[in-house]
Design an enzyme around this catalytic site. Structure first.
Site, PDB file in Angstrom:
ATOM      1  CE  LYS A  80      -4.114   1.892   2.120  1.00 51.39           C
ATOM      2  NZ  LYS A  80      -4.862   1.898   3.765  1.00 51.39           N
ATOM      3  CB  SER A 155      -8.126   4.294   2.954  1.00 52.90           C
ATOM      4  OG  SER A 155      -7.099   3.371   4.269  1.00 52.90           O
ATOM      5  CB  SER A 179      -8.151   0.852   5.872  1.00 52.73           C
ATOM      6  OG  SER A 179      -8.629   2.638   5.751  1.00 52.73           O
TER       7      SER A 179
END
Lengths: 489, 97
Positions: A80, A155, A179
């Site tokens: 990420k 996210s 997330s």
């Protein structure tokens, strides 16, 4: 079977046996990305094929003959883009860090790289991990591989979409209020948020420091255990990482049943706002856990209804303080045309941050401002104590809790973008375990009529990741959800 | 507790955000709606409840104060938007004569 469809465990077994070379793995994944990345947009930055192939050739050369490998060796992973990678752009999905190349690796990245994995690239996210859909990324949203008109969740939506679309074998995500778990549910993959303190946050760009935690997003529960084995453990560089021994999490998967486990179903998670299809899928999953030998009992977590309110006060307060560092001085964007220092701060931040980040900074600054501190921040901190107590009391009766991950399947792109509160409410089942620090895993448990995945959340006692992995694995093996894969169009 | 456009402007200043008029107009109702929702916290009795800032109980984690290798200077400032002679350059903060 195509290489990219394999789980990490399956791919690692083939690689260890010598059935597949590192170069073949790199080529297969680069080809896959060429085919689907244009539709999915999972990545912000991708490593070059040439670099990875050069590494792969060296690896293959060195491995001739006796093949001694480590669990992540030659495994194509994604990270990420709020997790720092030495020499590789780390944007946080923000204009503010659009040119930021960290001079060091996050501790989790050091750990996975020490096993000679390939970092295929950096995955998309809502700006600074603030959002539930990736629509708040400055680089545009990622798409749900099951239906590209829908969000992949957020996210860590890029990480989850990349795993679901076979654009990496596994990924690292980060979870502050859901997330990792929510995008895993949206994309029909496995996502694990470890106990707060289990995994080092060093090198994770801070959003809400008392809640942030890095964890694996994978195709199977076994893969999550393998990746957790590598990233879990004490780190002197993170003062909140806890110095407790790390078990071999894959050993917990040997018990392929739920016998002698008490499984709690919190009544507050099955109320108004829960989509009937999700409700039914989760209830059927609970029935399956009963068949697997688990004792099912109803429990109460009475403060559940205020978890979102508590979370959005505390997370935004911490964010407003963490993001104060972006002032255009030492790193990040600096506005070009400013005459004095104050204007430089204000316009750099104005130009660098997107609307959701600004909204949260505003909310957090308000909650911390003179006259409102006690009413909002102080109050939320006290309620957090009670939310944690709810979990402590529930875990005196049960070994795990099972709940939905998200109240609905993945919604459509654009559906909630203009309604921040509705967007926040999609985190209603995940924020509690973030506030209490408990570990929680999201695994696939069915599909909606329209073919979108539905997730099951299993929450465990602090530092008992083994138990949730065991239950999740037993359920995964007893069901066939994993056999259905998305067709990307 | 309502929040009007003047509040939004004030909080923007506190947060060092130069908000546009359109943003101020948009944020004011949005923040109000969120704050109204957050007021649900007041349904919970918290008298005598100790507030927590973290779920990890360890405080004041110390390490030995020993010399260790660190980033070379050049690398440490490499991300600076304006770097001169290894220092970060900012606009004048003292008045010009």
């Amino acid at each position: 079977m195509s290489l990219v469809k394999l789980s990490l465990k399956e791919l690692q077994d083939q690689f260890t046996r010598g059935d597949v070379s590192a170069a073949e793995i790199v080529r297969a994944y680069c080809l896959r990305m060429t085919q689907v990345e244009g539709k999915i947009k999972a990545y912000i930055t991708r490593n070059t094929k040439e670099t990875m192939l050069a590494d792969a050739h060296t690896m293959d050369q060195n491995l001739k003959g006796w093949r001694k490998t480590s669990p992540l060796m030659a495994m194509p992973l994604a990270v990420k883009d709020n997790i720092c990678t030495d020499g590789m752009l780390t944007t946080c999905g923000s204009r503010m860090l659009g040119q930021f190349v960290p001079p060091y690796d996050a501790s989790t990245v050091t750990r996975i790289r020490s096993q000679q994995c390939f970092v295929l690239g950096k995955t998309n996210l809502d700006e600074f991990a603030m959002g539930s859909s990736t629509e708040h990324s400055a680089f545009g949203p990622s798409r749900n591989p099951w239906n590209v008109a829908h969000i992949p969740g957020g996210s860590s939506g890029g990480s989850a979409a990349a795993v679901a679309a076979d654009e990496c074998v596994a990924a690292l995500g980060s979870d502050t209020g859901g997330s990792i778990r929510q995008p895993a549910a949206c994309c029909g993959v496995v996502g694990l948020k470890p106990t707060y303190g289990r995994v080092s946050r060093y090198g994770l760009v801070a959003f809400a420091s008392s809640l942030d935690q890095i964890g694996p997003i994978t195709k199977t529960v076994m893969d999550a255990a393998i990746l957790l084995n590598v990233i879990a453990g004490h780190d002197p560089l993170d003062s909140t990482s806890v110095d407790l021994p790390v078990p071999d999490y894959t050993k917990a998967l040997k018990k392929k049943h739920a016998k002698r486990l008490t499984i709690g179903v919190p009544t507050e998670y099955f109320t108004e706002g829960l989509d009937p299809e999700v409700d039914m899928a989760v209830r059927e999953a609970i029935q399956e856990l009963h068949v697997l030998g688990g004792d099912i009992i109803e429990v109460s977590l009475p403060r559940t209804p205020v978890a979102i309110a508590t979370y959005y006060v505390l997370a935004t307060a911490e964010a407003s303080s963490n993001l104060a560092r972006y002032d255009g001085v030492k790193f990040g964007l600096r506005s070009k045309h400013t005459k004095d220092l104050l204007e430089m701060y204000e316009t750099s931040r104005q130009e660098g941050f997107g609307p959701e980040v600004k909204r949260r900074i505003m909310l957090g600054t308000y909650a911390l401002s003179s006259g409102y501190y006690d009413a909002y921040y102080g109050k939320a901190q006290a309620v957090r104590t009670l939310i944690r107590q709810d979990f402590v009391e529930a875990f005196e009766q049960v070994d795990v809790l099972v709940t939905p991950v998200m109240p609905t399947p993945a919604f459509k792109l654009g559906e909630k973008i203009d309604d921040p509160l509705q967007m926040y409410l999609s985190d209603m089942y995940t924020t509690s375990a973030s506030l209490s620090g408990n570990p929680a895993i999201s695994i696939p448990c069915g599909f909606s009529q329209s073919g979108l995945p539905i997730g099951l959340q299993i929450i465990g006692r602090s530092f008992e990741e083994e138990t949730i992995l065991r239950v999740a694995n037993a359920y995964e093996l007893a069901t066939t959800w994993r056999n259905t894969r998305p067709v990307i169009r | 507790m309502g929040i009007n456009q003047d509040h939004v402007r004030h909080v923007g200043q506190l947060a060092r955000l130069h908000l546009s008029e359109e943003e101020i107009e948009a944020f004011s109702p949005q923040l109000n709606e969120i704050l109204r929702y957050v007021d649900e916290l007041n349904t919970i009795e918290t008298d005598g409840v100790e507030p927590i800032a973290s779920v990890v109980d360890q405080a004041n984690v110390l390490r030995e104060d020993a010399l260790k290798p660190c980033l070379p200077h050049e690398q440490a400032v490499a991300n600076g938007p304006e770097v001169i002679d290894g220092s970060f350059r900012v606009p004048n903060i003292l008045e010009n004569r």
